[in-house]
Design a protein around this motif. Structure first.
Motif, PDB file in Angstrom:
ATOM      1  N   UNK A 246      -9.146  -5.598   0.597  1.00  0.00           N
ATOM      2  CA  UNK A 246      -9.357  -4.727  -0.567  1.00  0.00           C
ATOM      3  C   UNK A 246     -10.685  -3.979  -0.480  1.00  0.00           C
ATOM      4  N   UNK A 247     -11.681  -4.568   0.139  1.00  0.00           N
ATOM      5  CA  UNK A 247     -12.950  -3.871   0.293  1.00  0.00           C
ATOM      6  C   UNK A 247     -12.779  -2.587   1.111  1.00  0.00           C
ATOM      7  N   UNK A 248     -11.821  -2.575   2.020  1.00  0.00           N
ATOM      8  CA  UNK A 248     -11.634  -1.417   2.894  1.00  0.00           C
ATOM      9  C   UNK A 248     -10.513  -0.494   2.424  1.00  0.00           C
ATOM     10  N   UNK A 249      -9.449  -1.062   1.891  1.00  0.00           N
ATOM     11  CA  UNK A 249      -8.268  -0.268   1.572  1.00  0.00           C
ATOM     12  C   UNK A 249      -7.828  -0.426   0.121  1.00  0.00           C
ATOM     13  N   UNK A 250      -8.727  -0.863  -0.730  1.00  0.00           N
ATOM     14  CA  UNK A 250      -8.367  -1.128  -2.122  1.00  0.00           C
ATOM     15  C   UNK A 250      -7.775   0.070  -2.838  1.00  0.00           C
ATOM     16  N   UNK A 251      -8.206   1.281  -2.478  1.00  0.00           N
ATOM     17  CA  UNK A 251      -7.708   2.479  -3.150  1.00  0.00           C
ATOM     18  C   UNK A 251      -6.222   2.707  -2.911  1.00  0.00           C
TER      19      UNK A 251
ATOM     20  N   UNK B 100       0.832  -1.196   0.000  1.00  0.00           N
ATOM     21  CA  UNK B 100       0.000   0.000   0.000  1.00  0.00           C
ATOM     22  C   UNK B 100       0.869   1.249   0.000  1.00  0.00           C
ATOM     23  N   UNK B 101       0.316   2.316  -0.538  1.00  0.00           N
ATOM     24  CA  UNK B 101       0.958   3.618  -0.503  1.00  0.00           C
ATOM     25  C   UNK B 101      -0.135   4.670  -0.333  1.00  0.00           C
ATOM     26  N   UNK B 102       0.249   5.845   0.172  1.00  0.00           N
ATOM     27  CA  UNK B 102      -0.722   6.921   0.337  1.00  0.00           C
ATOM     28  C   UNK B 102      -1.499   6.882   1.628  1.00  0.00           C
TER      29      UNK B 102
END
Length: 419
Positions: free
Chosen positions: A242-247, A184-186
């Motif tokens: 992914x449902x929570x942090x997919x972005x 993850x990033x951001x």
């Protein structure tokens, strides 16, 4: 089944060499369903090696010792095994003949020192070493498994692969341990962890956060009776994450941010040029480290001085004199200059203060402005990155890649204007 790894060698404790063997072995053991709860490093001292082995065997079903099997006086693993097992060291006739033949083929006479490599505890078995002189050891003692392997990786890896791992796999009944890492990033580690707190409580599969430079990783690990079941369990947990942090998820396992940026640019048919000041070409280096980047990366300008910012990128002198080299208008002009003068679809400009000196109250060390430009818009973001000079430079390129990734994925630079 649990196994502990004991790496033997004072050179490891002094930091003279890095123990890559133990890391490699831990990964391979997981593949065959073996749990590794502890790894120990101990120097070349007989009593300390014996103590480490004894403690490991009290906790685990088996132990794998790495190193200490050579011909010198400080190679003490054989003696330590014999001490633990309460057995004398005996000369293994077949290994002795192999060693004699090895030296004879090179026109040398074997010495007593070299021959001690053929010694083993009376009930232990030698593990053949096809790439060196020191055989390994295998023993079953008090219901526990004991392995010893030489330290040189070119000897250790094939011996572990061909002799140790198959024996251990037979004991697991097909049980496996599989892992997958989501990158993850951001988002910061604490913020990401807060959104996954209930999932982190899961016992199988497990979900564990790992802080990395400029990224956050979440490792999913499943223990199951078959590879397919383990992969299914991992997929279910990954879906929940992914449902929570997919972005914020850009890749899996070894995928890097620069790899996904290059891939998205290729798929979009868009090119990139960069203008770097404080990062000194690091962004271009990371991009060109990706195979296939020549399809989309046109090149870059390292404009460290104001004169080159003006001459090569067209940064107005008035901007430099009024706002300074480290400023929003300069980053904007650098990004637009890279795009327009090099003829690319995307342009990135980076300017900042990497430190350790050069900071002021208004512009502290770590302040970096990053401009991202395409035909629709130019966006400039600023961050104050913590860390030393190398860390600030890396974080700046990471953030630039993340902004570019978001822009390409969402269809244009104007998407970055949204809060």
């Amino acid at each position: 089944m649990t196994v502990e790894i004991i790496s033997i060698g004072t050179e490891l404790l002094l930091g003279q060499i890095v123990d890559t063997n133990a890391a490699w072995l831990s990964a391979r053991l997981a593949e065959v369903g073996i749990e590794v709860y502890r790894r120990t490093t101990v120097g070349d001292n007989l009593m300390r090696i014996v103590a480490a082995l004894r403690e490991a065997l009290e906790r685990a079903d088996g132990v794998i010792a790495i190193g200490g099997l050579g011909p010198t006086d400080d190679d003490l693993t054989r003696e330590a095994f014999a001490n633990i097992m309460g057995e004398p060291l005996v000369l293994d006739a077949s290994e002795a003949e192999r060693l004699k033949a090895f030296f004879a083929a090179r026109g040398r006479t074997i010495t007593e020192r070299q021959l001690r490599q053929a010694m083993r505890p009376a009930s232990a078995q030698p593990i053949p070493n096809p790439n060196g002189t020191a055989p390994g050891l295998y023993a079953e003692w008090n219901g526990k498994l004991m392995f010893a392997l030489p330290g040189p990786p070119n000897e250790f890896v094939p011996m572990a692969t061909n002799a140790v791992l198959p024996r251990l796999a037979e004991r697991t009944g097909g049980r496996v341990i599989r892992s997958r890492v989501l990158r993850l990033c951001g988002i910061g580690e604490s913020d990401a962890e807060a959104q996954l707190s209930d999932l982190i409580q899961s016992e199988n599969p497990t979900l564990a956060p790992l802080a990395k430079l400029g990224e956050v990783h979440f490792r999913i690990t499943a223990r199951a009776d078959s590879p397919d079941l383990a992969e299914h369990m991992i997929a279910q947990m990954e879906h929940a994450v992914r449902e929570r942090l997919g972005a914020f998820i850009f890749g899996v396992d070894e995928t890097t941010l620069e790899q996904v940026v290059v891939q998205h640019l290729i798929e979009a048919g868009q090119s990139l040029a960069v203008a770097e000041s404080c990062t000194g070409g690091l962004l271009g280096h990371r991009i060109t480290s990706v195979p296939g980047s020549s399809e989309v990366f046109l090149g870059g300008v390292i404009s460290y001085s104001n004169a080159l910012k003006e001459a090569l990128l067209g940064v107005p002198r008035s901007v430099l004199e009024t706002h300074g080299a480290v400023s929003e208008p300069t980053a904007r002009a650098m990004a637009e200059g890279a795009r327009e003068r090099l003829g690319s679809w995307w342009g990135i400009g980076i300017t900042g203060i990497a430190g350790p000196s050069g900071g002021t109250p208004d512009k502290p060390v770590g302040l970096v402005y990053i401009g991202v430009s395409d035909p629709t818009a130019t966006v400039v973001k600023s961050q104050v990155f913590p860390g030393d000079r190398a860390t600030v430079k890396y974080r700046a390129t990471q953030y630039a890649l993340w902004l570019l990734y978001q822009g390409v994925k969402q269809g244009g630079c104007d998407s970055l204007l949204q809060p």
